[in-house]
Design an enzyme around this catalytic site. Structure first.
Site, PDB file in Angstrom:
ATOM      1  CG  ASN A 187      -1.848  -1.136   1.258  1.00 23.63           C
ATOM      2  OD1 ASN A 187      -2.092  -1.747   0.228  1.00 23.63           O
ATOM      3  ND2 ASN A 187      -2.339  -1.467   2.434  1.00 23.63           N
ATOM      4  CG  HIS A 207       0.348   3.297   3.587  1.00 19.06           C
ATOM      5  ND1 HIS A 207      -0.944   2.851   3.581  1.00 19.06           N
ATOM      6  CD2 HIS A 207       0.366   4.418   2.821  1.00 19.06           C
ATOM      7  CE1 HIS A 207      -1.673   3.662   2.842  1.00 19.06           C
ATOM      8  NE2 HIS A 207      -0.906   4.608   2.381  1.00 19.06           N
ATOM      9  CB  CYS A 214       4.049   6.472   9.032  1.00 16.27           C
ATOM     10  SG  CYS A 214       5.765   6.949   8.843  1.00 16.27           S
TER      11      CYS A 214
END
Lengths: 355, 355
Positions: free
Chosen positions: B234, B236, B271
């Site tokens: 993803n 991430h 994040c």
């Protein structure tokens, strides 16, 4: 796959394992009922989906690429592939039933205080499996010179037989007490040579001599410190971490547009938890990759349309297609080499999952 | 398991996946023959060794702890356990056949631009499985309040049924376009509620309020930057990396003598790869863990001899048995919380593999 230091300047593997394995057998009654590694020879392991093949000398395991084994592009990371090599090799050894109470050492090796040490690993990735893909991993061993052993791997699609990756590694024996390399005793040869086969995953072509880098290298990462989570069960920095340290010196932009097609690692010395490591990297800008690249890819040939349209044959505007790497421990007097590496790259295909 | 930002201050999960999954279906003819994730409902998946159980609503998968999934003490790392939670959850969703062309979204969710976001994950590790151990992982979903979903896991020994770990997580729906939390539309409830079961891996005891740490925290790691290899599909930072960042602030000496027995993560914000992270950590020195610890452990009770001899009931000379954690992104004006955490620890047993 990690390595341990040696007075011979050759990286050692599995050295610390014997002592670990010994404690393992001093289990309590409570532990008797815990499932662990099979220690007797067995032809089929249903839990690992593994079996002995090729007349009982090779090992084959079916594995699925899991969601956490892929990177942002949804293909398996090189690290995942290296992990699978380690896992299937160890499962092969356990399944063979050859083991004493060591890790990869046979009964006769144990008797002679001998352990296996890995000196070289070469991996060629023709294409990367995608998330959810079912793979068949084959691994087998063969002779390497008079006193060494070769371990090869072939990673294929379960559905089509398409080859994703090939790998080969070289192992020698070391006396655990003297830390010196050893000839293979006849007793040991008698144990393991029945398992040797001659087929090779990667044909022995021109052996790359990996040059030693120095402070003039274009890229360098300094002050790399192993963390607890980087240590494997031998208390050494894991092979996967070595490769991370090597590749992290290459600019992000390059890594986004290229994928690694082969890596060669030459092990020199183990890296312990207290070592501070430097990673050097030098692109090979001035080399025309065409002929050699085909050598590196071995038996596998990419279709000419891919070679043509996606530029494996490369030009300078795409950046270099090879890098030389060195991990070393900075010493006060002298630097110690951990591992030399050489990586070959190709431009990423823009069509998702097509190669 | 990663998360994505939201205007609601709630971490989101799987948000970027829909668009990835869409491209996946635009495959070339060549890709048609590649095995990937099963998209139709199936009761048994022989490759993943998974099957639908509990009347067809739960998912069970047999897995073996691999050589690279254990740490120096030869037991599975917490990271490996977190990876298994992610893997089995995703396999459950695929097996269910509920999916549109998204990742975890149902057909009705897709139609309403809704995605799942995870807000909380709690894992209790009663004991850590060892290298080679065969596990059975069960996972199922249930209602969480009026508009949420709970996903639980139970990890047991295949041989003895002994429970290694329990986990529970809470999910809510978010509108992918407005980035606002959404009620569960009746259409979606109709799709997923037949899968809901009421049993809970961890009983809903007193919900810990995790306090927010600030610059006065005892331990801090600053300037943490995600690397390419930390990003999942993803794009991430992966959940596993969050936990590494949290635990790396704790002194090595403590980690050598203690093992984590439970962790709670409260997600606030994703994040991304460009963020620079700070990890704060505060031991709870002044708390008597006895009563509360039993609460956290839920249904599971350690035998009293272990409690007694290995000091779960603790005293100050062993160090604290709880830590509070916070990962945040340092902003110029305001800091943004990524995830709050709370970990509970017990002293390591010195007998190898005995608990």
């Amino acid at each position: 796959m990690s390595s341990q230091s040696s007075s011979n300047g050759v990286a050692t593997k599995l050295a610390a394992v014997s002592s670990i394995a010994e404690t393992e057998y001093k289990t309590t009654t409570k532990d008797q009922c815990r499932q662990n590694i099979p220690t007797k020879k067995q032809l089929v392991d249903p839990y690992r989906q593994g079996s002995l093949v090729d007349g009982g000398v090779g090992y084959r395991q079916t594995v699925v690429i899991r969601s956490y084994e892929v990177g942002p592009d949804k293909t398996a990371t090189l690290e995942s592939i290296l992990n699978l090599l380690q896992e299937t090799a160890l499962n092969h050894v356990w399944m063979s039933g050859l083991l004493g109470d060591g890790f990869g050492a046979t009964h006769a090796m144990m008797k002679n205080d001998l352990i296996w040490v890995v000196t070289r690993l070469q991996v060629q990735v023709d294409s990367y499996p995608i998330w959810g893909e079912v793979l068949v991993v084959d691994t087998w061993v063969g002779a390497s010179g008079k006193n060494g052993m070769r371990r090869d791997w072939l990673i294929r699609s379960h559905k089509t037989g398409h080859v994703f990756a090939r790998a080969t590694s070289t192992w020698v024996m070391m006396n655990q007490k003297t830390r010196r390399l050893s000839k293979m005793p006849e007793e040991v040869r008698g144990e393991i040579s029945p398992w040797f086969v001659t087929k090779q995953a990667i044909p022995q072509d021109v052996c790359w001599k990996i040059k030693k880098l120095d402070d003039t290298a274009k890229y360098a990462s300094t002050n790399l410190k192993p963390k607890r989570s980087d240590l494997d069960m031998n208390h050494h920095v894991n092979n996967v971490k070595y490769v991370r340290w090597m590749l992290e010196t290459i600019p992000d932009q390059y890594l986004e547009s290229h994928q690694l097609s082969s890596i060669i690692l030459e092990y020199r010395k183990e890296c312990g938890s207290a070592d501070v490591v430097q990673s050097l990297c030098e692109p090979e800008e001035d080399e025309v990759p065409q002929g050699n690249d085909r050598n590196v890819l071995g038996k596998f040939s990419l279709p000419s349309d891919i070679l043509g349209s996606h530029g494996l044959l490369g030009s300078f505007d795409m950046g270099p297609l090879r890098y030389t790497h060195l991990l070393l421990i900075k010493g006060e007097v002298v630097n110690e080499e951990i591992v030399r590496g050489r990586t070959t790259w190709k431009r990423k295909n823009t069509i998702p999952f097509s190669i």
